[in-house]
Motif scaffolding. Sequence first.
Motif, PDB file in Angstrom:
ATOM      1  N   SER A  72       0.841  -1.186   0.000  1.00  0.00           N
ATOM      2  CA  SER A  72       0.000   0.000   0.000  1.00  0.00           C
ATOM      3  C   SER A  72       0.878   1.238   0.000  1.00  0.00           C
ATOM      4  CB  SER A  72      -0.895   0.012   1.241  1.00  0.00           C
ATOM      5  OG  SER A  72      -1.716  -1.113   1.224  1.00  0.00           O
ATOM      6  N   PRO A  73       0.659   2.126  -0.986  1.00  0.00           N
ATOM      7  CA  PRO A  73       1.521   3.321  -1.021  1.00  0.00           C
ATOM      8  C   PRO A  73       1.298   4.192   0.173  1.00  0.00           C
ATOM      9  CG  PRO A  73      -0.331   3.549  -2.509  1.00  0.00           C
ATOM     10  CD  PRO A  73      -0.386   2.136  -1.970  1.00  0.00           C
ATOM     11  N   LYS A  74       2.316   4.922   0.528  1.00  0.00           N
ATOM     12  CA  LYS A  74       2.186   5.853   1.622  1.00  0.00           C
ATOM     13  C   LYS A  74       1.150   6.902   1.264  1.00  0.00           C
ATOM     14  CE  LYS A  74       6.953   5.416   3.198  1.00  0.00           C
ATOM     15  NZ  LYS A  74       8.195   6.117   3.470  1.00  0.00           N
ATOM     16  N   PRO A  75       0.173   7.133   2.149  1.00  0.00           N
ATOM     17  CA  PRO A  75      -0.827   8.156   1.814  1.00  0.00           C
ATOM     18  C   PRO A  75      -0.183   9.516   1.678  1.00  0.00           C
ATOM     19  CG  PRO A  75      -0.995   7.503   4.103  1.00  0.00           C
ATOM     20  CD  PRO A  75      -0.001   6.577   3.468  1.00  0.00           C
ATOM     21  N   ILE A  76      -0.593  10.216   0.646  1.00  0.00           N
ATOM     22  CA  ILE A  76      -0.084  11.561   0.437  1.00  0.00           C
ATOM     23  C   ILE A  76      -1.082  12.527   1.068  1.00  0.00           C
ATOM     24  CG2 ILE A  76       0.444  13.297  -1.302  1.00  0.00           C
ATOM     25  CD1 ILE A  76       1.311  11.083  -3.122  1.00  0.00           C
ATOM     26  N   PRO A  77      -0.641  13.274   2.060  1.00  0.00           N
ATOM     27  CA  PRO A  77      -1.579  14.169   2.734  1.00  0.00           C
ATOM     28  C   PRO A  77      -2.115  15.203   1.771  1.00  0.00           C
ATOM     29  CG  PRO A  77       0.663  14.677   3.340  1.00  0.00           C
ATOM     30  CD  PRO A  77       0.703  13.419   2.557  1.00  0.00           C
ATOM     31  N   GLU A  78      -3.448  15.394   1.844  1.00  0.00           N
ATOM     32  CA  GLU A  78      -4.057  16.423   1.024  1.00  0.00           C
ATOM     33  C   GLU A  78      -3.640  17.783   1.553  1.00  0.00           C
ATOM     34  OE1 GLU A  78      -5.838  16.187  -1.603  1.00  0.00           O
ATOM     35  OE2 GLU A  78      -5.856  14.010  -1.677  1.00  0.00           O
ATOM     36  N   PRO A  79      -3.229  18.686   0.656  1.00  0.00           N
ATOM     37  CA  PRO A  79      -2.856  20.023   1.146  1.00  0.00           C
ATOM     38  C   PRO A  79      -4.060  20.745   1.702  1.00  0.00           C
ATOM     39  CG  PRO A  79      -2.948  19.960  -1.244  1.00  0.00           C
ATOM     40  CD  PRO A  79      -3.121  18.546  -0.779  1.00  0.00           C
ATOM     41  N   GLU A  80      -3.840  21.441   2.826  1.00  0.00           N
ATOM     42  CA  GLU A  80      -4.921  22.197   3.416  1.00  0.00           C
ATOM     43  C   GLU A  80      -5.334  23.315   2.483  1.00  0.00           C
ATOM     44  OE1 GLU A  80      -3.899  23.569   7.199  1.00  0.00           O
ATOM     45  OE2 GLU A  80      -3.541  21.583   8.062  1.00  0.00           O
ATOM     46  N   PRO A  81      -6.649  23.490   2.294  1.00  0.00           N
ATOM     47  CA  PRO A  81      -7.085  24.558   1.388  1.00  0.00           C
ATOM     48  C   PRO A  81      -6.627  25.916   1.893  1.00  0.00           C
ATOM     49  CG  PRO A  81      -8.912  23.687   2.655  1.00  0.00           C
ATOM     50  CD  PRO A  81      -7.747  22.800   2.931  1.00  0.00           C
ATOM     51  N   ILE A 291       5.046  -3.695 -15.786  1.00  0.00           N
ATOM     52  CA  ILE A 291       4.484  -2.414 -16.212  1.00  0.00           C
ATOM     53  C   ILE A 291       3.145  -2.173 -15.533  1.00  0.00           C
ATOM     54  CG2 ILE A 291       3.527  -1.185 -18.200  1.00  0.00           C
ATOM     55  CD1 ILE A 291       5.710  -2.491 -19.930  1.00  0.00           C
ATOM     56  N   GLU A 292       2.296  -3.192 -15.515  1.00  0.00           N
ATOM     57  CA  GLU A 292       0.983  -3.043 -14.891  1.00  0.00           C
ATOM     58  C   GLU A 292       1.103  -2.814 -13.385  1.00  0.00           C
ATOM     59  OE1 GLU A 292      -1.428  -6.365 -15.998  1.00  0.00           O
ATOM     60  OE2 GLU A 292      -1.280  -5.930 -18.149  1.00  0.00           O
ATOM     61  N   HIS A 297       0.330   0.929  -8.822  1.00  0.00           N
ATOM     62  CA  HIS A 297       0.862   1.617  -7.647  1.00  0.00           C
ATOM     63  C   HIS A 297       0.788   3.134  -7.816  1.00  0.00           C
ATOM     64  CE1 HIS A 297       3.902   3.279  -4.907  1.00  0.00           C
ATOM     65  NE2 HIS A 297       3.611   2.241  -4.140  1.00  0.00           N
ATOM     66  N   TYR A 298       1.127   3.610  -8.993  1.00  0.00           N
ATOM     67  CA  TYR A 298       1.116   5.060  -9.240  1.00  0.00           C
ATOM     68  C   TYR A 298      -0.299   5.611  -9.113  1.00  0.00           C
ATOM     69  CZ  TYR A 298       1.675   9.538 -11.592  1.00  0.00           C
ATOM     70  OH  TYR A 298       1.656  10.881 -11.885  1.00  0.00           O
ATOM     71  N   ARG A 299      -1.265   4.919  -9.688  1.00  0.00           N
ATOM     72  CA  ARG A 299      -2.653   5.396  -9.597  1.00  0.00           C
ATOM     73  C   ARG A 299      -3.139   5.395  -8.151  1.00  0.00           C
ATOM     74  NH1 ARG A 299      -5.005   2.178 -14.906  1.00  0.00           N
ATOM     75  NH2 ARG A 299      -5.008   3.967 -16.340  1.00  0.00           N
ATOM     76  N   ALA A 300      -2.787   4.348  -7.416  1.00  0.00           N
ATOM     77  CA  ALA A 300      -3.244   4.258  -6.029  1.00  0.00           C
ATOM     78  C   ALA A 300      -2.598   5.314  -5.144  1.00  0.00           C
ATOM     79  CB  ALA A 300      -2.944   2.860  -5.481  1.00  0.00           C
ATOM     80  N   ALA A 331       1.192   5.099 -22.242  1.00  0.00           N
ATOM     81  CA  ALA A 331       1.555   6.405 -22.797  1.00  0.00           C
ATOM     82  C   ALA A 331       0.521   7.475 -22.462  1.00  0.00           C
ATOM     83  CB  ALA A 331       1.733   6.298 -24.310  1.00  0.00           C
ATOM     84  N   LYS A 332      -0.675   7.064 -22.088  1.00  0.00           N
ATOM     85  CA  LYS A 332      -1.721   8.026 -21.726  1.00  0.00           C
ATOM     86  C   LYS A 332      -1.533   8.567 -20.313  1.00  0.00           C
ATOM     87  CE  LYS A 332      -4.886   5.212 -24.499  1.00  0.00           C
ATOM     88  NZ  LYS A 332      -6.062   4.306 -24.451  1.00  0.00           N
ATOM     89  N   LEU A 333      -0.594   8.004 -19.569  1.00  0.00           N
ATOM     90  CA  LEU A 333      -0.392   8.376 -18.172  1.00  0.00           C
ATOM     91  C   LEU A 333       0.896   9.173 -18.013  1.00  0.00           C
ATOM     92  CD1 LEU A 333      -1.262   4.898 -16.640  1.00  0.00           C
ATOM     93  CD2 LEU A 333      -2.753   6.902 -16.737  1.00  0.00           C
ATOM     94  N   PRO A 334       1.020   9.948 -16.934  1.00  0.00           N
ATOM     95  CA  PRO A 334       2.248  10.737 -16.705  1.00  0.00           C
ATOM     96  C   PRO A 334       3.387   9.890 -16.151  1.00  0.00           C
ATOM     97  CG  PRO A 334       0.676  11.167 -14.963  1.00  0.00           C
ATOM     98  CD  PRO A 334      -0.033  10.275 -15.952  1.00  0.00           C
TER      99      PRO A 334
END
Length: 409
Positions: A72-81, A291-292, A297-300, A331-334
């Motif tokens: 499970s990827p490390k959660p990326i904290p959402e920036p505070e608005p 590749i998959e 992982h990147y999407r998650a 190729a459709k992804l960053p």
Amino acid sequence: MRDEPSLPQQSAGPDGGVAPAVSVPAQPTAGAADRAGERIPDPGPLGPIPTPGPHRPEPVPQPEPEPTPMPSPKPIPEPEPVPTPDPNPVPEPAPGPDPEPAPAMTTADVTTADVTTTDVTTAPAAPAPAVPAPAVPAPATAPEATPDTAVPAEAVPAETVPEAAPAAEGGAAISLEKVQRTAPKLVSLYKSAGVSLRKQGLAGQRAAVYLVLDRSGSMRTYYKDGTVQHLAEQALGLAANLDDDGVVPVVFFSTDVDGTAELDLTDFDGRIQELHESYGHMGRTNYHWAIEAVIDHYRASGATDPAFVIFQTDGAPYSKPAAERALCEAAKLPIFWQFVGFGDPEGKGFDFLRKLDDLPVPEKRVVDNAGFFHAGRDPRALEDAQLYEELMVEFPEWLAEARAAGILP
């Protein structure tokens, strides 16, 4: 007196002598036969007669195991608005009743009374009230300062948004001081990667760095002699420049995804060999599963920065159509895929990687999302600076193309 058993009469022979006794086998009586039947069963055959069992079908090949899920990827904290700044900010009043504004400080009084009357020419001009020089405002989207680069609290006025200090070493994501403190072994790699990034105009660029490692049987020597471990350390040196968490997700693949892990600045020394030995059997080479796994992982992770994937292998995949299809879909992804070849540069297996590098755009894929270079038979002999230069050859071009295609903002 008991009667003695009588002996059989012996008849005389022809010469008058006694004829020799003839031995006659005793005839078993009925009772004896019965007792014999009870005491000595018919042994039958010497052993059980094997009978043919049911026909056993040929073993059915076991289906390939499901790919090992990525951690499970490390959660990326959402920036505070950050609220939209008021064009006319009002300083926070001191506790207590709000003081009435002084008439002399109002703009209306200055413009309507002092400026429009003739008294202005005779009365001495009052000095303008001193206005403190405003602090340089931080951009509304400025990231939160890290402990290594935070601006001291006393240096920032309370009414301004804290601004992260400029990253050290030409825009590196992690400061040199932190690398020296946590991973001194990587300092040289960190500096070499930074030089290569600056040469390509990528100082300050951010990207998540992934490492994909071939575990096919022909890779055994490269694990044993530390070549793969060295590549992992080179990846960490690059990640410290591009990714502010300095973590490199690693995917090991052969026939399938053999295992996944993460490397960081505090846990990397000897880690690759340890993980490799824990995965057991080394199989064939299938790119598409790896590749998959990276895409999932990147999407998650919810990342907004692009991903830079160092994809190491020593030959062509077992399923070439599946590999090509997976790369074109990606190729459709960053995500940019930098393939690195180990082994004989003249090997025919690398012809396929050269083909992937040159797949036409837009007939096959929306942008050119892959590069390839060969590190030789002894990749450890390749200087670090040269490896980083090779890694960065096509990445800047892809960034520009991905932005033009709307894949990156």
